[in-house]
Design a protein around this motif. Sequence first.
Motif, PDB file in Angstrom:
ATOM      1  N   ARG A 242      13.011   4.337  -5.145  1.00 39.50           N
ATOM      2  CA  ARG A 242      11.945   2.930  -4.430  1.00 39.50           C
ATOM      3  C   ARG A 242      11.510   2.538  -6.066  1.00 39.50           C
ATOM      4  NH1 ARG A 242      10.333   6.532  -0.462  1.00 39.50           N
ATOM      5  NH2 ARG A 242       9.996   5.369   1.289  1.00 39.50           N
TER       6      ARG A 242
ATOM      7  N   THR B 211       7.914   0.712  -1.906  1.00 44.25           N
ATOM      8  CA  THR B 211       8.713   0.350  -2.615  1.00 44.25           C
ATOM      9  C   THR B 211       7.422  -0.987  -3.115  1.00 44.25           C
ATOM     10  OG1 THR B 211      10.234   0.921  -2.009  1.00 44.25           O
ATOM     11  CG2 THR B 211      10.133  -1.007  -3.529  1.00 44.25           C
TER      12      THR B 211
ATOM     13  N   ASP C  38      -2.170  -8.724   8.638  1.00 46.99           N
ATOM     14  CA  ASP C  38      -0.789  -7.649   9.371  1.00 46.99           C
ATOM     15  C   ASP C  38       0.047  -8.388  10.284  1.00 46.99           C
ATOM     16  OD1 ASP C  38      -0.333  -6.685  11.568  1.00 46.99           O
ATOM     17  OD2 ASP C  38      -1.729  -5.049  12.175  1.00 46.99           O
ATOM     18  N   VAL C  39       1.100  -8.042   9.542  1.00 43.51           N
ATOM     19  CA  VAL C  39       2.737  -9.476  10.134  1.00 43.51           C
ATOM     20  C   VAL C  39       2.254  -9.480  10.813  1.00 43.51           C
ATOM     21  CG1 VAL C  39       3.769  -8.503   7.740  1.00 43.51           C
ATOM     22  CG2 VAL C  39       4.219  -7.296   9.492  1.00 43.51           C
TER      23      VAL C  39
ATOM     24  N   ARG D 113      -2.640  -4.480   5.594  1.00 43.76           N
ATOM     25  CA  ARG D 113      -3.512  -5.068   6.511  1.00 43.76           C
ATOM     26  C   ARG D 113      -4.765  -3.739   6.476  1.00 43.76           C
ATOM     27  NH1 ARG D 113       0.147  -0.767  10.613  1.00 43.76           N
ATOM     28  NH2 ARG D 113       0.468   0.736   9.458  1.00 43.76           N
TER      29      ARG D 113
ATOM     30  N   THR E 201       5.336   1.944   9.745  1.00 41.69           N
ATOM     31  CA  THR E 201       4.260   3.522   9.208  1.00 41.69           C
ATOM     32  C   THR E 201       3.645   3.881  10.157  1.00 41.69           C
ATOM     33  OG1 THR E 201       2.337   1.968   8.389  1.00 41.69           O
ATOM     34  CG2 THR E 201       4.350   2.661   7.420  1.00 41.69           C
TER      35      THR E 201
ATOM     36  N   SER F 202      15.783  -5.149   1.830  1.00 36.59           N
ATOM     37  CA  SER F 202      16.310  -5.105   3.342  1.00 36.59           C
ATOM     38  C   SER F 202      16.973  -3.398   3.117  1.00 36.59           C
ATOM     39  CB  SER F 202      16.765  -6.000   3.747  1.00 36.59           C
ATOM     40  OG  SER F 202      17.690  -5.815   5.339  1.00 36.59           O
TER      41      SER F 202
ATOM     42  N   LEU G 155      16.151   5.755   0.130  1.00 34.79           N
ATOM     43  CA  LEU G 155      15.783   4.822  -0.516  1.00 34.79           C
ATOM     44  C   LEU G 155      14.722   6.702  -0.821  1.00 34.79           C
ATOM     45  CD1 LEU G 155      13.284   1.768   0.297  1.00 34.79           C
ATOM     46  CD2 LEU G 155      15.081   2.133  -1.242  1.00 34.79           C
TER      47      LEU G 155
ATOM     48  N   VAL H 275       7.405  -3.906   3.580  1.00 40.04           N
ATOM     49  CA  VAL H 275       7.047  -4.116   4.876  1.00 40.04           C
ATOM     50  C   VAL H 275       8.152  -2.790   6.009  1.00 40.04           C
ATOM     51  CG1 VAL H 275       6.232  -4.601   7.025  1.00 40.04           C
ATOM     52  CG2 VAL H 275       5.421  -5.899   5.629  1.00 40.04           C
ATOM     53  N   ASP H 276       7.830  -1.937   5.868  1.00 44.08           N
ATOM     54  CA  ASP H 276       7.519  -1.400   7.221  1.00 44.08           C
ATOM     55  C   ASP H 276       7.521  -0.594   7.941  1.00 44.08           C
ATOM     56  OD1 ASP H 276      10.521   0.109   8.542  1.00 44.08           O
ATOM     57  OD2 ASP H 276      11.437   0.821   6.910  1.00 44.08           O
TER      58      ASP H 276
ATOM     59  N   THR I  59       0.734  -1.334   0.353  1.00 43.41           N
ATOM     60  CA  THR I  59      -0.059  -0.546   0.007  1.00 43.41           C
ATOM     61  C   THR I  59       0.796   1.414   0.291  1.00 43.41           C
ATOM     62  OG1 THR I  59       0.142  -0.280   2.445  1.00 43.41           O
ATOM     63  CG2 THR I  59      -1.890  -0.813   1.164  1.00 43.41           C
TER      64      THR I  59
ATOM     65  N   LYS J 189      -7.722   0.075   1.589  1.00 43.11           N
ATOM     66  CA  LYS J 189      -6.982   1.295   0.674  1.00 43.11           C
ATOM     67  C   LYS J 189      -6.153   0.736   0.339  1.00 43.11           C
ATOM     68  CE  LYS J 189      -2.578   3.189   2.403  1.00 43.11           C
ATOM     69  NZ  LYS J 189      -1.889   3.582   3.799  1.00 43.11           N
TER      70      LYS J 189
ATOM     71  N   ARG K  84       6.487   7.662   9.095  1.00 44.06           N
ATOM     72  CA  ARG K  84       7.961   6.528   8.775  1.00 44.06           C
ATOM     73  C   ARG K  84       8.012   5.391  10.012  1.00 44.06           C
ATOM     74  NH1 ARG K  84       8.439   7.056   4.141  1.00 44.06           N
ATOM     75  NH2 ARG K  84       9.013   4.628   3.765  1.00 44.06           N
TER      76      ARG K  84
HETATM   77  N1  LIG Z   1      13.463   3.552   3.994  1.00 38.16           N
HETATM   78  C1  LIG Z   1      14.780   3.661   3.656  1.00 38.16           C
HETATM   79  O1  LIG Z   1      15.847   4.373   3.121  1.00 38.16           O
HETATM   80  C2  LIG Z   1      14.603   2.128   3.309  1.00 38.16           C
HETATM   81  C3  LIG Z   1      16.133   1.678   3.142  1.00 38.16           C
HETATM   82  C4  LIG Z   1      16.567   0.367   2.061  1.00 38.16           C
HETATM   83  C5  LIG Z   1      15.645  -0.345   2.549  1.00 38.16           C
HETATM   84  N2  LIG Z   1      14.651  -0.631   2.913  1.00 38.16           N
HETATM   85  C6  LIG Z   1      13.810  -1.358   3.053  1.00 38.16           C
HETATM   86  O2  LIG Z   1      12.959  -1.135   2.207  1.00 38.16           O
HETATM   87  C7  LIG Z   1      11.802  -1.374   2.128  1.00 38.16           C
HETATM   88  C8  LIG Z   1      10.037  -1.331   1.798  1.00 38.16           C
HETATM   89  O3  LIG Z   1      10.907   0.651   2.513  1.00 38.16           O
HETATM   90  P1  LIG Z   1       9.214   1.745   1.740  1.00 38.16           P
HETATM   91  O4  LIG Z   1      10.199   2.804   2.505  1.00 38.16           O
HETATM   92  O5  LIG Z   1       9.217   1.653   1.058  1.00 38.16           O
HETATM   93  O6  LIG Z   1       8.090   1.357   2.827  1.00 38.16           O
HETATM   94  P2  LIG Z   1       6.742   1.946   3.369  1.00 38.16           P
HETATM   95  O7  LIG Z   1       6.474   2.743   2.350  1.00 38.16           O
HETATM   96  O8  LIG Z   1       7.399   2.626   4.990  1.00 38.16           O
HETATM   97  O9  LIG Z   1       5.226   0.974   3.219  1.00 38.16           O
HETATM   98  C9  LIG Z   1       5.603   0.463   4.345  1.00 38.16           C
HETATM   99  C10 LIG Z   1       4.975  -0.833   4.097  1.00 38.16           C
HETATM  100  O10 LIG Z   1       4.465  -1.782   5.474  1.00 38.16           O
HETATM  101  C11 LIG Z   1       3.111  -2.033   6.027  1.00 38.16           C
HETATM  102  N3  LIG Z   1       2.679  -2.465   6.568  1.00 38.16           N
HETATM  103  C12 LIG Z   1       3.262  -1.524   8.449  1.00 38.16           C
HETATM  104  N4  LIG Z   1       3.088  -2.240   8.771  1.00 38.16           N
HETATM  105  C13 LIG Z   1       2.621  -3.588   8.537  1.00 38.16           C
HETATM  106  C14 LIG Z   1       1.846  -4.655   9.416  1.00 38.16           C
HETATM  107  N5  LIG Z   1       1.904  -4.324  10.679  1.00 38.16           N
HETATM  108  N6  LIG Z   1       1.141  -5.976   8.775  1.00 38.16           N
HETATM  109  C15 LIG Z   1       1.518  -5.634   7.387  1.00 38.16           C
HETATM  110  N7  LIG Z   1       1.528  -4.459   6.267  1.00 38.16           N
HETATM  111  C16 LIG Z   1       2.383  -3.816   6.996  1.00 38.16           C
HETATM  112  C17 LIG Z   1       2.429  -0.367   5.095  1.00 38.16           C
HETATM  113  O11 LIG Z   1       1.017  -0.252   5.161  1.00 38.16           O
HETATM  114  P3  LIG Z   1       0.813   0.697   5.850  1.00 38.16           P
HETATM  115  O12 LIG Z   1      -0.331   1.792   4.284  1.00 38.16           O
HETATM  116  O13 LIG Z   1      -0.573   0.194   6.082  1.00 38.16           O
HETATM  117  O14 LIG Z   1       0.767   1.278   6.754  1.00 38.16           O
HETATM  118  C18 LIG Z   1       2.868  -0.624   3.662  1.00 38.16           C
HETATM  119  O15 LIG Z   1       2.793  -0.626   2.696  1.00 38.16           O
HETATM  120  C19 LIG Z   1      11.122  -1.496   4.458  1.00 38.16           C
HETATM  121  O16 LIG Z   1      11.502  -3.151   4.033  1.00 38.16           O
HETATM  122  C20 LIG Z   1      11.981  -0.832   4.412  1.00 38.16           C
HETATM  123  O17 LIG Z   1      13.075  -1.866   5.391  1.00 38.16           O
HETATM  124  C21 LIG Z   1      13.909   1.278   3.106  1.00 38.16           C
END
Ligand SMILES: NC(=O)c1ccc[n+]([C@@H]2O[C@H](COP(=O)([O-])OP(=O)(O)OC[C@H]3O[C@@H](n4cnc5c(N)ncnc54)[C@H](OP(=O)(O)O)[C@@H]3O)[C@@H](O)[C@H]2O)c1
Length: 256
Positions: free
Chosen positions: A203, A22, A61-62, A42, A86, A129, A176, A83-84, A19, A46, A92
């Motif tokens: 992303r 990435t 939901d994880v 979850r 939110t 990761s 990202l 998943v990360d 949702t 949405k 974030r």
């Molecule tokens: N941010 C960075 O700079 C970075 C760098 C390297 C790697 N990463 C990794 O890349 C991945 C993606 O990051 P992103 O920033 O693109 O993602 P993001 O925008 O933070 O999105 C996270 C996703 O996880 C879902 N989520 C959160 N809690 C959940 C739960 N309890 N059960 C199911 N789904 C859940 C969110 O759903 P909702 O819409 O419901 O909240 C959303 O769809 C992550 O694993 C992160 O560790 C991030």
Amino acid sequence: MPPIAEDAASAPYCVIGCTRGTGLRIARQLVARGAAVRGVARAPGKARGLLPAGVDIRAGDVTDRGSLGRAGLGDCRAIFFAVDVTGGIAGRGFFKPSDQIRAVTYQGLVNAVEAAKAAGFSGRFVLLSGMGSELPSFAGRLLNTIKGDLQGNQRDRDAYLRGSGLDWSIGRGGILTNEPAGRADIRVTPPVHRLSLCRRVARPDFARALIVAADTPAASRRMFDVFNARGSAPAEGALVAQLERLGPPVASATAS
Ligand SMILES: NC(=O)c1ccc[n+]([C@@H]2O[C@H](COP(=O)([O-])OP(=O)(O)OC[C@H]3O[C@@H](n4cnc5c(N)ncnc54)[C@H](OP(=O)(O)O)[C@@H]3O)[C@@H](O)[C@H]2O)c1
């Protein structure tokens, strides 16, 4: 986007965390390639509003392993764990309690792996990761401070997946960004880089590299870094070639 091979088209790719960020890009790019996609969210309503019609959306939901059991992970061709945590500051999860962050980022991965195994999943589990979690860095110290023990959670979940007995690929992104796709070259290298605020990846480009990894035999049991560099967007074959140069599979880690 090159289409997904026809013999693979019937088994869905599953995206957990579809949702936002990435994971949302992975799901949309897979649909654009003509693949069947199952999105686990979850908030299914949405997800329905964001994803193209035809995506099979399941509630999950994880932090609730039972919900992942009901989401049906067994027949998927590959599972992307995007998943990360939110919510909270900047959306974030900054400054959330570290136990809440670990429940989603580490225990959530454990729950997804165990739900997949229990459902008889035999495809590739692709984990998104972060780069350089084992190396000291300014960016790492900063993120560990504002986002629980971010890098400790990354190390633990990388190790858990590597010891799980599943086929896996772990793509470690740089910082990202929400830049559009295709503005730069995409580097896929062995996992040797420190986290740096200067090493970034858009992303949609991260999503593209992970989709290629899901179907490239040489990416099985490999961990790799992904980041943008000056240049033009690579052809699909260039991404595959970079994955093929990663070297031998990583030895299995002991699950923690
Ligand atoms: N941010 C960075 O700079 C970075 C760098 C390297 C790697 N990463 C990794 O890349 C991945 C993606 O990051 P992103 O920033 O693109 O993602 P993001 O925008 O933070 O999105 C996270 C996703 O996880 C879902 N989520 C959160 N809690 C959940 C739960 N309890 N059960 C199911 N789904 C859940 C969110 O759903 P909702 O819409 O419901 O909240 C959303 O769809 C992550 O694993 C992160 O560790 C991030």
